[in-house]
Design a protein around this motif. Structure first.
Motif, PDB file in Angstrom:
ATOM      1  N   GLN A 168      46.785  40.547  57.227  1.00  0.00           N
ATOM      2  CA  GLN A 168      45.592  41.096  57.897  1.00  0.00           C
ATOM      3  C   GLN A 168      46.016  42.117  58.944  1.00  0.00           C
ATOM      4  N   GLY A 169      47.204  41.889  59.496  1.00  0.00           N
ATOM      5  CA  GLY A 169      47.732  42.830  60.488  1.00  0.00           C
ATOM      6  C   GLY A 169      48.656  43.831  59.808  1.00  0.00           C
ATOM      7  N   LYS A 170      49.864  43.963  60.354  1.00  0.00           N
ATOM      8  CA  LYS A 170      50.776  44.982  59.825  1.00  0.00           C
ATOM      9  C   LYS A 170      51.874  44.381  58.955  1.00  0.00           C
ATOM     10  N   SER A 171      52.378  45.201  58.027  1.00  0.00           N
ATOM     11  CA  SER A 171      53.456  44.748  57.149  1.00  0.00           C
ATOM     12  C   SER A 171      54.744  44.466  57.935  1.00  0.00           C
ATOM     13  N   ARG A 201      57.920  47.693  55.029  1.00  0.00           N
ATOM     14  CA  ARG A 201      57.107  48.300  56.099  1.00  0.00           C
ATOM     15  C   ARG A 201      56.042  49.244  55.539  1.00  0.00           C
ATOM     16  N   ILE A 202      56.419  50.048  54.543  1.00  0.00           N
ATOM     17  CA  ILE A 202      55.443  51.032  54.046  1.00  0.00           C
ATOM     18  C   ILE A 202      54.578  50.468  52.907  1.00  0.00           C
ATOM     19  N   SER A 203      54.818  49.220  52.552  1.00  0.00           N
ATOM     20  CA  SER A 203      54.143  48.691  51.359  1.00  0.00           C
ATOM     21  C   SER A 203      52.675  48.360  51.631  1.00  0.00           C
ATOM     22  N   PHE A 258      52.190  41.040  49.837  1.00  0.00           N
ATOM     23  CA  PHE A 258      53.476  40.335  49.782  1.00  0.00           C
ATOM     24  C   PHE A 258      53.651  39.402  48.593  1.00  0.00           C
ATOM     25  N   THR A 259      52.560  39.011  47.937  1.00  0.00           N
ATOM     26  CA  THR A 259      52.712  38.248  46.692  1.00  0.00           C
ATOM     27  C   THR A 259      51.418  38.303  45.898  1.00  0.00           C
TER      28      THR A 259
END
Ligand code: FDA
Length: 386
Positions: free
Chosen positions: A99-102, A38-40, A47-48
């Motif tokens: 593009q949106g949220k983690s 979430r905070i990444s 994510f990769t």
């Protein structure tokens, strides 16, 4: 089977094992799964990294991560992201972000867990584990559970306020496994108060730089902070930094400052050092560096003065007093020694049925999505067999 730690690696292992119709219990002491996801990436989750290879990882055994990384690739994770219609973008070369949220990535993993029949139990701190016959006993504050296989996916101690613990290392120690010394990594570096004083006014200045020691070099943005240095270039080198060691900063990579200064002294003699610097560096930094130069025009500067200025630009040698520690570290370098584990399955060679995956293992990625790729790949390697 029981997986302790509903972070990136634990959820991936649970999904893959659940799809194989294994009965999976996924336990975490946090109230929500995947809090670090979430905070990444500043809330967008990097994510990769499309070009993730063993060369992007630090480990006592640099070959250990090869097998898992080759069998679960960045494109496998991207397929999952696209299956869930999550919009993504390549921010820097190979670095994929939402593009949106983690939280979309967390939701995706939770959905996949549910579809695979995984039982997720949150708010359950695991106090200890023990071996019983062929299986394991897992003790939480309220329950004693038995399990055939046991997967430790509890990450490292970076960002303790997010619930990070050293639990995995304790389990490793309990089963007699070696631990590679752990230190904060991908972390801002700080100066002593004395060294910081003249640089305080530069807090917030960002510049493209090349940062190196005698082992590695990174060319990425650097940020001056009120404590020292941060930004991608510094986070990267911090993973290779040993206390007491100096780090070399080139503030104008690709420019041979001495050669250019000599040329400009001949062709643009009236140019001031401050003007010359501000053509290449942010104004605040240029003015700060020029303030220690006692010449008004390049024409007046002897070779030694040009050399001193050039050194400040191309070879700024800094000696950090320390790092900002686990409080600010994105990851932990070191962890469970890979010698103890099968690189194909992540199973402990001496304890059948016990697995370690993700950050708890001595495999630490560079900045840019590599750490999540290791979590997905090591989780998948374990989930396929456990
Ligand atoms: P992770 O830490 O994710 O999960 C471990 C889980 O175990 C946690 O949920 C914890 O609550 C649980 N746990 C611990 N002890 C327990 C106990 N005793 N009982 C029960 N549960 C317990 N990487 C990347 O590739 N791209 C990025 O954009 C970022 N950005 C980023 C930002 C910030 C601020 C941080 C701190 C880190 C990153 N990272 C990153 C790194 C990335 O978050 C990290 O490498 C992975 O989350 C590691 O995944 P794991 O599943 O191994 O551990």
């Amino acid at each position: 089977m029981t997986i302790i730690g509903a972070g990136a690696a634990g959820m991936m292992a649970a999904i893959i094992a659940g799809r194989r119709k294994r009965r999976v219990l996924l336990i975490d002491h946090a109230d929500k799964p995947g809090e670090k996801i979430r905070i990444s990436g500043g809330g967008r989750c990097n994510f990769t990294h499309l070009f993730s290879s063993h060369e992007n990882f630090i480990s006592q055994n640099p070959h250990f991560c090869k097998s898992a990384l080759s069998r679960y690739t960045p494109y496998d994770f991207l397929d999952l992201v696209e299956k869930h219609k999550i919009a993504w973008e390549e921010k820097a070369k190979g670095q994929l972000f939402c593009q949106g949220k983690s939280t979309q990535i967390v939701d995706m993993l939770v959905t996949e867990c549910r579809d695979a029949g995984v039982d997720i139990r949150l708010g359950a701190e695991v106090l200890g584990v023990s071996k019983l016959g062929e299986g394991f006993i897992v003790t939480t504050a309220t329950q004693t559970l038995s399990s055939d296989n046991l997967v430790i996916a509890t990450g490292g101690p970076s960002i303790p306020k997010m619930g990070a613990t050293r639990f995995g290392y304790k389990v490793a120690d309990q089963f007699g496994l070696d631990l590679v010394e752990t230190v904060p990594a991908l972390v801002p570096l700080s100066f002593t108060d004395e060294a910081m004083e003249p640089l305080k006014a530069l807090s917030g200045v960002a510049v493209d730089a090349a940062v190196s020691n005698d082992r590695i070099r990174f060319e990425e943005p650097l940020l001056l902070t009120h404590r020292g240095l941060s930004g991608p270039a510094i986070l990267q080198i911090s993973s290779y930094w040993e206390p007491g060691e100096a780090v070399m900063v080139d503030l104008a990579p690709g420019t041979d400052a001495l050669k250019t200064l000599k040329l400009d002294r001949a062709e643009r003699p009236k140019l001031s050092p401050a003007q010359w610097l501000s053509e290449r560096l942010p104004t605040r930094l240029a003015n700060h560096m020029a303030s220690s130069c006692r010449y008004d025009r390049l024409a007046d500067m002897p070779d030694t003065a040009l050399m001193n200025l050039a050194l400040q630009v191309n070879e700024w040698r800094i000696k950090p007093g320390g790092s900002e520690g686990y409080r600010k570290a994105e990851v932990t370098r070191g962890g469970v020694c890979t010698n103890a584990l099968s690189s194909r399955t992540m199973e402990v060679k001496s304890v059948p049925g016990l697995y370690f995956i993700g950050e708890v293992v001595d495999v630490t990625g560079h900045l840019g999505g590599h750490n999540f790729q290791w979590a997905w790949a090591s989780g998948a390697a374990c989930g396929e067999v456990c």
